[in-house]
Design a protein around this motif. Structure first.
Motif, PDB file in Angstrom:
ATOM      1  N   PHE A 167       6.145  -1.790   1.041  1.00 18.93           N
ATOM      2  CA  PHE A 167       6.123  -2.192  -0.372  1.00 18.93           C
ATOM      3  C   PHE A 167       4.719  -1.977  -0.930  1.00 18.93           C
ATOM      4  O   PHE A 167       3.956  -2.933  -1.108  1.00 18.93           O
ATOM      5  CB  PHE A 167       6.534  -3.662  -0.513  1.00 18.93           C
ATOM      6  CG  PHE A 167       7.898  -3.969   0.022  1.00 18.93           C
ATOM      7  CD1 PHE A 167       9.030  -3.683  -0.726  1.00 18.93           C
ATOM      8  CD2 PHE A 167       8.061  -4.533   1.285  1.00 18.93           C
ATOM      9  CE1 PHE A 167      10.302  -3.970  -0.234  1.00 18.93           C
ATOM     10  CE2 PHE A 167       9.323  -4.813   1.785  1.00 18.93           C
ATOM     11  CZ  PHE A 167      10.454  -4.523   1.026  1.00 18.93           C
ATOM     12  N   PRO A 168       4.348  -0.735  -1.196  1.00 15.94           N
ATOM     13  CA  PRO A 168       2.963  -0.436  -1.586  1.00 15.94           C
ATOM     14  C   PRO A 168       2.519  -1.057  -2.906  1.00 15.94           C
ATOM     15  O   PRO A 168       1.317  -1.237  -3.123  1.00 15.94           O
ATOM     16  CB  PRO A 168       2.949   1.093  -1.657  1.00 15.94           C
ATOM     17  CG  PRO A 168       4.381   1.492  -1.815  1.00 15.94           C
ATOM     18  CD  PRO A 168       5.176   0.477  -1.097  1.00 15.94           C
ATOM     19  N   SER A 169       3.461  -1.410  -3.770  1.00 19.24           N
ATOM     20  CA  SER A 169       3.069  -1.937  -5.083  1.00 19.24           C
ATOM     21  C   SER A 169       3.329  -3.429  -5.228  1.00 19.24           C
ATOM     22  O   SER A 169       3.154  -3.982  -6.316  1.00 19.24           O
ATOM     23  CB  SER A 169       3.817  -1.178  -6.184  1.00 19.24           C
ATOM     24  OG  SER A 169       5.223  -1.353  -6.037  1.00 19.24           O
ATOM     25  N   ILE A 170       3.738  -4.086  -4.155  1.00 15.20           N
ATOM     26  CA  ILE A 170       4.069  -5.516  -4.235  1.00 15.20           C
ATOM     27  C   ILE A 170       3.185  -6.295  -3.273  1.00 15.20           C
ATOM     28  O   ILE A 170       3.111  -5.980  -2.084  1.00 15.20           O
ATOM     29  CB  ILE A 170       5.556  -5.755  -3.899  1.00 15.20           C
ATOM     30  CG1 ILE A 170       6.439  -5.004  -4.901  1.00 15.20           C
ATOM     31  CG2 ILE A 170       5.889  -7.247  -3.926  1.00 15.20           C
ATOM     32  CD1 ILE A 170       7.919  -5.062  -4.588  1.00 15.20           C
ATOM     33  N   ASN A 171       2.506  -7.297  -3.790  1.00 12.04           N
ATOM     34  CA  ASN A 171       1.644  -8.130  -2.960  1.00 12.04           C
ATOM     35  C   ASN A 171       2.461  -9.206  -2.246  1.00 12.04           C
ATOM     36  O   ASN A 171       3.284  -9.878  -2.860  1.00 12.04           O
ATOM     37  CB  ASN A 171       0.566  -8.804  -3.811  1.00 12.04           C
ATOM     38  CG  ASN A 171      -0.410  -7.801  -4.383  1.00 12.04           C
ATOM     39  OD1 ASN A 171      -0.719  -6.796  -3.752  1.00 12.04           O
ATOM     40  ND2 ASN A 171      -0.897  -8.059  -5.584  1.00 12.04           N
TER      41      ASN A 171
ATOM     42  N   ARG B  57       2.668  -3.686   3.566  1.00  9.29           N
ATOM     43  CA  ARG B  57       2.107  -2.851   2.495  1.00  9.29           C
ATOM     44  C   ARG B  57       2.664  -1.434   2.567  1.00  9.29           C
ATOM     45  O   ARG B  57       2.893  -0.806   1.533  1.00  9.29           O
ATOM     46  CB  ARG B  57       0.580  -2.856   2.586  1.00  9.29           C
ATOM     47  CG  ARG B  57      -0.146  -1.935   1.594  1.00  9.29           C
ATOM     48  CD  ARG B  57       0.381  -2.018   0.162  1.00  9.29           C
ATOM     49  NE  ARG B  57       0.322  -3.318  -0.444  1.00  9.29           N
ATOM     50  CZ  ARG B  57      -0.639  -3.721  -1.261  1.00  9.29           C
ATOM     51  NH1 ARG B  57      -1.648  -2.927  -1.546  1.00  9.29           N
ATOM     52  NH2 ARG B  57      -0.590  -4.927  -1.787  1.00  9.29           N
ATOM     53  N   ARG B  58       2.893  -0.935   3.765  1.00  6.84           N
ATOM     54  CA  ARG B  58       3.464   0.404   3.880  1.00  6.84           C
ATOM     55  C   ARG B  58       4.859   0.461   3.276  1.00  6.84           C
ATOM     56  O   ARG B  58       5.229   1.427   2.622  1.00  6.84           O
ATOM     57  CB  ARG B  58       3.535   0.814   5.351  1.00  6.84           C
ATOM     58  CG  ARG B  58       2.184   1.027   6.017  1.00  6.84           C
ATOM     59  CD  ARG B  58       2.376   1.324   7.495  1.00  6.84           C
ATOM     60  NE  ARG B  58       1.100   1.359   8.221  1.00  6.84           N
ATOM     61  CZ  ARG B  58       0.988   1.325   9.541  1.00  6.84           C
ATOM     62  NH1 ARG B  58       2.091   1.236  10.281  1.00  6.84           N
ATOM     63  NH2 ARG B  58      -0.194   1.372  10.123  1.00  6.84           N
TER      64      ARG B  58
ATOM     65  N   LYS C 100       9.247 -10.210  -5.558  1.00  6.87           N
ATOM     66  CA  LYS C 100       8.349 -10.326  -6.705  1.00  6.87           C
ATOM     67  C   LYS C 100       6.915 -10.444  -6.197  1.00  6.87           C
ATOM     68  O   LYS C 100       6.629 -11.188  -5.265  1.00  6.87           O
ATOM     69  CB  LYS C 100       8.711 -11.566  -7.543  1.00  6.87           C
ATOM     70  CG  LYS C 100      10.187 -11.651  -7.947  1.00  6.87           C
ATOM     71  CD  LYS C 100      10.639 -10.468  -8.767  1.00  6.87           C
ATOM     72  CE  LYS C 100      12.053 -10.632  -9.300  1.00  6.87           C
ATOM     73  NZ  LYS C 100      13.100 -10.566  -8.290  1.00  6.87           N
ATOM     74  N   SER C 101       6.003  -9.708  -6.826  1.00  2.00           N
ATOM     75  CA  SER C 101       4.625  -9.621  -6.343  1.00  2.00           C
ATOM     76  C   SER C 101       3.935 -10.982  -6.362  1.00  2.00           C
ATOM     77  O   SER C 101       4.025 -11.738  -7.345  1.00  2.00           O
ATOM     78  CB  SER C 101       3.829  -8.624  -7.194  1.00  2.00           C
ATOM     79  OG  SER C 101       2.658  -8.219  -6.534  1.00  2.00           O
TER      80      SER C 101
ATOM     81  N   ASP D 254       6.411 -13.952  -0.855  1.00  3.61           N
ATOM     82  CA  ASP D 254       6.010 -13.249  -2.066  1.00  3.61           C
ATOM     83  C   ASP D 254       5.749 -14.306  -3.141  1.00  3.61           C
ATOM     84  O   ASP D 254       5.343 -15.430  -2.822  1.00  3.61           O
ATOM     85  CB  ASP D 254       7.058 -12.217  -2.479  1.00  3.61           C
ATOM     86  CG  ASP D 254       8.438 -12.825  -2.764  1.00  3.61           C
ATOM     87  OD1 ASP D 254       8.533 -14.059  -2.891  1.00  3.61           O
ATOM     88  OD2 ASP D 254       9.412 -12.065  -2.874  1.00  3.61           O
TER      89      ASP D 254
END
Length: 766
Positions: free
Chosen positions: A636-640, A633-634, A699-700, A660
């Protein structure tokens, strides 16, 4: 015989001359019959052993698909498409302002032939916005590019060729070939005495060898049937066989055979035979896309491929090419302006990377294993079959870079040496393998750690334990409290085994999902004993583990040796919503004449309820948010994303499996001698995963909410369902039908925790 006959043998000779002639005629006829049989056996059947052609997966572009312009350009350049200001012919593309125009090549896919087509595609907000077929001026929903030719599996003969039909050869090349090598090809009957005389005169006039005397048919005979021995008997045999071939086969058949047989260079320890292969070897493009200077360069090289090697001797090959151009001009095949313009053209030779051998050896290792299973007969494997694989060439290249640079950085940062690594990347939905790296030296063709290194998987086993629990929704959910208290059990040698958490602390109790996200050992062992080791082993088998599983308590902490490939198979079932598909690299095989021989058609098997797997994936997503893999998360803060770290005893093995929306990646770091590295899953293998994701476009993660699942609220101490809005309650997804219809009220204080039932193991051994 009388004295007179001995003195004058002529009468005797006259008496037997007809018998001698008859014997000679019969002998000659028999010899010609023999030569004809030799010719027919090879010429009429499979003339050559042709290596299997191994293709990567084709890039399919569909409306609304997530993809960037950079990714499209990478694929086009890999395929040898040329970027131009205005695309007008196959193999060209243009790009400006998020709009592509691509003149796509024709190709025969496993599901049928696809013709040449001009296409326009626009991108918007990182997705395919529109696709138009420029030939029909109609909007379409998708298209695909031809797959990249990765490599060719050579036969023992060390000859390599790419067969072409006469219709695939540009007329200009045929004109140049016949003009330079055999001007009377369509008039003679295999041999041409006048051509030999003409070549002799031309060579004397030039003061050097500018023309050859052998016909194309003679050259073909020498290359296909004879040796390079210089003797009258060999030349006579060559002439006889040339006459027979000319009588038996058409000029087009002979010319097509010559185009595929002629020697045009050396690629390492294997010869480059035929114009089809030479076109890729020297110019990285199919034959029909060569320009006139490139075609005449290849024709000129026939005289001496080593002497006229364009990579080593460009000045020689330009001189030879210009001679071919002059002959074409003098014969009226090209205009004076064209001739003069092309004289100063440089020879732009490609790097030859398309046909470099030994590319991606770890991936090709798995491909060859599957091919040997599918096509057991080695003769069939050397009949020019086309093997369509799942390789994503861009993913493979990025994985190789990520692993090599990642291991180097870890060694430097932590003052380590002799680390090794492996990486396996797969498509979640299909089970197709996208990339395999089996050594930090990615071109090393030896021990393949991704496939053959069996290492203890450590904490990567834990999802199997928790999945076993979640399959009993009446007893376990994500908020179920687990005991985190000291445990002592006998190990397989009878000695006491006291599992510890990584921080050596005990928490009394923790919610189930916290135990998983924080990768706590003691609660996992406690849960595993409650569930039964046999049940956990069966869960592992349903996940796709095909190794023999020893059933003892340490299994709950990863006392199981698997390869990275096998681990990826296990996590593919989890990432694919509980549906298991065998990991595979080969999707289809076509014969040399494009007939389907085999396709992968194994359906997915739903091994687990989607609701249960959703809960597991929710917890694995939490691992990347606040658990042992929170670096994800650190970075890629916007990708789940979701995943699980793995660390083994004494820090011998560092693991991570993460995914992902589309791909699953399994990484491993360790030492070949199994000595400790001091690396956890988080500071070792996870770094390789992040390094790979940095180099591509993740891809999230999105997973649909299965019917019957909903958000429920739980008391963090008791794990019991409570009403919404209660202070300190936890909101988690849960299978609603298994929860009490009347959840606890908010004012319930200090709820009694149900005493844990003893497992069969504990009841037997204490």
């Amino acid at each position: 015989m009388s004295v007179a006959q001995k003195l004058n043998p002529l009468p005797w000779f006259r008496r037997y001359i007809w018998k001698l002639l008859l014997l000679a005629i019969v002998g000659f006829g028999a010899y010609m019959f023999y030569l004809d049989a030799v010719i027919a056996q090879q010429f009429s059947g499979n003339k050559w052993q042709v290596p299997a052609q191994i293709y990567a997966r084709p890039l399919v572009l569909s409306l609304k698909e997530e993809i960037t312009a950079k990714e499209v350009i990478e694929e086009l350049e890999l395929l040898g498409y040329r970027r131009v200001s205005r695309a007008q012919t196959t193999g060209e593309y243009e790009y400006r302002n998020q709009r592509f125009v691509v003149y796509r090549r024709a190709f025969h896919f496993p599901d049928g032939f696809q013709g040449e087509t001009a296409l326009a595609m626009t991108l918007k907000a990182g997705r395919v916005h529109s696709i138009t077929n420029l030939n029909s001026q109609m909007d379409i929903s998708s298209f695909r590019l031809e797959p990249w030719l990765v490599t060719r599996l050579l036969s023992e003969g060390k000859e390599d060729r790419m067969l072409v039909s006469l219709g695939q050869v540009p007329p200009e090349l045929l004109d140049a070939l016949v003009l330079v090598e055999d001007r009377d090809f369509y008039q003679h009957h295999g041999i041409a005495p006048l051509s030999i005389l003409r070549a002799l005169i031309a060579n004397i006039s030039a003061g050097r060898a500018v023309q050859g005397g052998s016909t194309l048919t003679q050259q073909l005979v020498k290359n296909m049937y004879l040796t390079n021995e210089k003797s009258i008997s060999r030349k006579a045999k060559e002439a006889l066989m040339s006459i027979l071939i000319d009588a038996r086969y058409s000029k087009d058949q002979i010319l097509e055979a010559y185009l595929n047989e002629v020697f045009l260079g050396q690629n390492g320890d294997s010869g480059v035979h035929g114009f089809g292969l030479a076109s890729f070897f020297y110019f990285d493009r199919p034959l029909n896309e060569l320009n006139l200077t490139e075609m005449t360069t290849l024709v000129g090289m026939i005289k001496g491929p080593s002497y006229y090697n364009p990579r080593r001797h460009p000045e020689r090959v330009i001189e030879r090419r210009n001679l071919v151009l002059r002959l074409m001009f003098e014969d009226g095949k090209i205009s004076k302006s064209t001739f003069e313009r092309l004289l100063d053209e440089p020879v732009n030779v490609a790097t030859g990377a398309t046909l470099v051998k030994g590319k991606h050896p770890a991936f090709m290792d798995q491909v060859q294993r599957e091919i040997r299973t599918i096509l057991a007969n080695p003769d069939i494997r050397q009949s020019g079959v086309k093997v369509f694989t799942s390789l994503d060439s861009n993913a493979q290249r990025k994985a190789e870079i990520a692993l090599t640079s990642g291991v180097d950085e870890i060694e430097s940062d932590r003052n380590l040496s002799d680390l090794q690594g492996a990486m396996v990347i797969t498509d979640i939905d299909s089970g197709e393998v996208r990339a395999i790296v089996g050594d930090r030296k990615t071109r090393f063709k030896g021990f393949n750690r991704a496939l053959d290194a069996r290492r203890s998987i450590g904490s990567l086993v834990k999802p199997a334990v928790y999945l076993t629990a979640l399959e009993r929704p009446e007893e376990y959910h994500l908020a179920t409290p687990l005991f985190d208290e000291p445990i002592e059990l006998p190990d397989d040698g009878g000695k006491p085994w006291k599992p510890q958490n990584a921080d050596k602390q005990f928490r009394g109790q923790v919610p189930l999902f916290t135990a998983l996200t924080q990768s706590l050992n003691v609660p996992t062992v406690s849960l595993g004993l409650e569930l039964g080791i046999d049940n956990i082993a069966m869960t592992l088998e349903r996940l796709g583990v095909d190794e023999a599983i020893t059933r003892f308590p340490a299994l709950t902490l990863g006392a199981l040796d698997l390869s990275p490939f096998q681990v990826n198979q296990m996590y593919q079932t989890i990432a694919n919503n509980g549906a298991q598909l065998p990991l595979h690299t080969v999707n289809a095989i076509l014969s040399a004449d494009d007939q389907v021989m085999w396709t992968f058609e194994q359906p997915a098997i739903q091994q687990f309820d989607e609701k249960v797997v959703y809960l597991m994936n929710y917890a694995l997503h939490k691992v990347t948010l606040e658990g042992t893999a929170k670096q994800v998360r650190r970075r890629f803060p916007s990708i789940n994303m979701a995943g699980k770290t793995g660390t083994t005893d004494d820090y011998r093995d560092s693991w991570f499996s993460g995914f992902d929306k589309n791909i699953l990646v399994t990484t491993w770091i360790g030492k070949d001698d199994n000595s400790p590295t001091g690396l956890t899953g988080a500071n070792g293998a996870l770094r390789l995963y992040l390094g790979y994701q940095d180099r591509q476009e993740p891809k999230s993660l999105v997973r649909r909410f299965p019917a019957g699942l909903g958000i429920a609220h739980f008391n963090p101490k008791s794990g019991r369902a409570t009403k919404a809005g209660c202070q300190s309650s936890m909101s988690l997804p849960a299978i609603l039908e298994t929860l009490p219809k009347r959840p606890d009220k908010c004012d319930v204080k200090n709820p009694k925790i149900q005493e844990r039932k003893k497992s069969l193991w504990e009841r037997l051994f204490g």
